[in-house]
Design a protein around this motif. Structure first.
Motif, short mmCIF file in Angstrom:
data_model
loop_
_atom_site.label_atom_id
_atom_site.label_comp_id
_atom_site.label_asym_id
_atom_site.label_seq_id
_atom_site.Cartn_x
_atom_site.Cartn_y
_atom_site.Cartn_z
N TYR A 1 -4.34 4.75 -12.56
CA TYR A 1 -3.49 5.03 -11.41
C TYR A 1 -4.02 4.30 -10.19
O TYR A 1 -5.23 4.25 -9.95
CB TYR A 1 -3.43 6.54 -11.15
CG TYR A 1 -2.40 7.25 -12.00
CD1 TYR A 1 -2.36 7.09 -13.37
CD2 TYR A 1 -1.45 8.07 -11.41
CE1 TYR A 1 -1.41 7.73 -14.15
CE2 TYR A 1 -0.48 8.72 -12.18
CZ TYR A 1 -0.46 8.54 -13.55
OH TYR A 1 0.48 9.17 -14.31
N ASP A 2 -3.10 3.77 -9.40
CA ASP A 2 -3.48 2.96 -8.25
C ASP A 2 -3.64 3.78 -6.97
O ASP A 2 -4.37 3.37 -6.06
CB ASP A 2 -2.44 1.86 -8.01
CG ASP A 2 -2.35 0.91 -9.19
OD1 ASP A 2 -1.23 0.70 -9.71
OD2 ASP A 2 -3.40 0.39 -9.60
N TYR A 3 -2.92 4.87 -6.89
CA TYR A 3 -2.90 5.65 -5.65
C TYR A 3 -3.01 7.13 -5.97
O TYR A 3 -2.45 7.60 -6.97
CB TYR A 3 -1.59 5.39 -4.87
CG TYR A 3 -1.29 3.94 -4.65
CD1 TYR A 3 -0.36 3.27 -5.44
CD2 TYR A 3 -1.94 3.21 -3.66
CE1 TYR A 3 -0.08 1.94 -5.26
CE2 TYR A 3 -1.67 1.87 -3.47
CZ TYR A 3 -0.75 1.24 -4.27
OH TYR A 3 -0.48 -0.09 -4.07
N TRP A 4 -3.70 7.86 -5.09
CA TRP A 4 -3.87 9.30 -5.24
C TRP A 4 -3.70 9.99 -3.90
O TRP A 4 -4.04 9.44 -2.85
CB TRP A 4 -5.26 9.62 -5.78
CG TRP A 4 -5.47 9.22 -7.20
CD1 TRP A 4 -6.04 8.07 -7.66
CD2 TRP A 4 -5.09 9.96 -8.36
NE1 TRP A 4 -6.05 8.04 -9.03
CE2 TRP A 4 -5.47 9.20 -9.49
CE3 TRP A 4 -4.47 11.20 -8.56
CZ2 TRP A 4 -5.25 9.64 -10.80
CZ3 TRP A 4 -4.25 11.62 -9.86
CH2 TRP A 4 -4.64 10.85 -10.96
N GLN B 1 0.85 -1.20 0.00
CA GLN B 1 0.00 0.00 0.00
C GLN B 1 0.88 1.24 0.00
O GLN B 1 1.89 1.29 0.70
CB GLN B 1 -0.91 0.00 1.24
CG GLN B 1 -1.94 1.09 1.25
CD GLN B 1 -3.10 0.82 0.30
OE1 GLN B 1 -3.15 -0.23 -0.34
NE2 GLN B 1 -4.02 1.76 0.18
N VAL B 2 0.52 2.22 -0.79
CA VAL B 2 1.26 3.48 -0.88
C VAL B 2 0.31 4.61 -0.55
O VAL B 2 -0.81 4.67 -1.06
CB VAL B 2 1.85 3.67 -2.29
CG1 VAL B 2 2.49 5.05 -2.42
CG2 VAL B 2 2.87 2.58 -2.59
N GLN B 3 0.75 5.50 0.30
CA GLN B 3 -0.02 6.72 0.59
C GLN B 3 0.74 7.91 0.05
O GLN B 3 1.98 7.98 0.17
CB GLN B 3 -0.24 6.86 2.09
CG GLN B 3 -1.19 5.81 2.65
CD GLN B 3 -1.52 6.05 4.12
OE1 GLN B 3 -0.67 6.51 4.88
NE2 GLN B 3 -2.73 5.76 4.51
N LEU B 4 0.02 8.84 -0.53
CA LEU B 4 0.61 10.03 -1.12
C LEU B 4 0.07 11.27 -0.43
O LEU B 4 -1.15 11.37 -0.20
CB LEU B 4 0.30 10.10 -2.62
CG LEU B 4 0.70 8.89 -3.46
CD1 LEU B 4 0.23 9.06 -4.90
CD2 LEU B 4 2.21 8.68 -3.41
N GLY C 1 -0.48 11.27 -8.29
CA GLY C 1 -0.93 9.89 -8.33
C GLY C 1 0.22 8.99 -8.71
O GLY C 1 1.21 9.44 -9.30
N GLY D 1 5.59 10.13 -0.63
CA GLY D 1 5.02 8.79 -0.66
C GLY D 1 5.51 7.93 0.48
O GLY D 1 6.64 8.07 0.94
#
Length: 122
Positions: free
Chosen positions: A109-112, A1-4, A97, A24
């Motif tokens: 895109y997987d993460y925002w 999991q990635v948080q931005l 993202g 990130g």
């Protein structure tokens, strides 16, 4: 999991500069391409810039080419968007993202991040 998490937005006069950051979390951040997009209420999301996972490839939207520069520091898990020559039409919420490839459109895109607001006064 990635948080931005985006930061660096604010109010600036026309002709001024701002630098946005996209921080990130997660060990996979350096394996992902990161893009910047912007959106104004009532308008479609607009592509601004993207950088590949190692920073060797960048692409820019037509309206920002020559004024904005995207870069990344994988040691710091951060992607930057240096914005120079800002104009009122650059006013928007800017989002970063992450995706598996710099060639993908925003729908893939997987993460925002949550966005950071940029306001340029004339």
């Amino acid at each position: 999991q990635v948080q931005l998490v985006e930061s660096g937005g604010g109010l600036v006069q026309a002709g001024g500069s701002l630098r946005l950051s996209c921080a990130g979390s997660g060990r996979t951040f350096s394996s992902l391409a990161v893009g910047w997009f912007r959106q104004v209420p009532g308008k479609e999301r607009e592509f601004v810039a993207v950088i590949n996972k190692d920073g060797s490839t960048t692409h820019y939207g037509y309206s920002v080419k020559g004024r904005f520069t995207i870069s990344r520091d994988n040691a710091a898990n951060t992607v930057y968007l240096q914005m120079n020559g800002l104009q009122p039409e650059d006013t928007a919420v800017y989002y970063c993202g992450a995706a598996t490839s710099e060639l993908l459109g925003p729908d893939y895109y997987d993460y925002w991040g949550q966005g950071t607001r940029v306001t340029v006064s004339s």
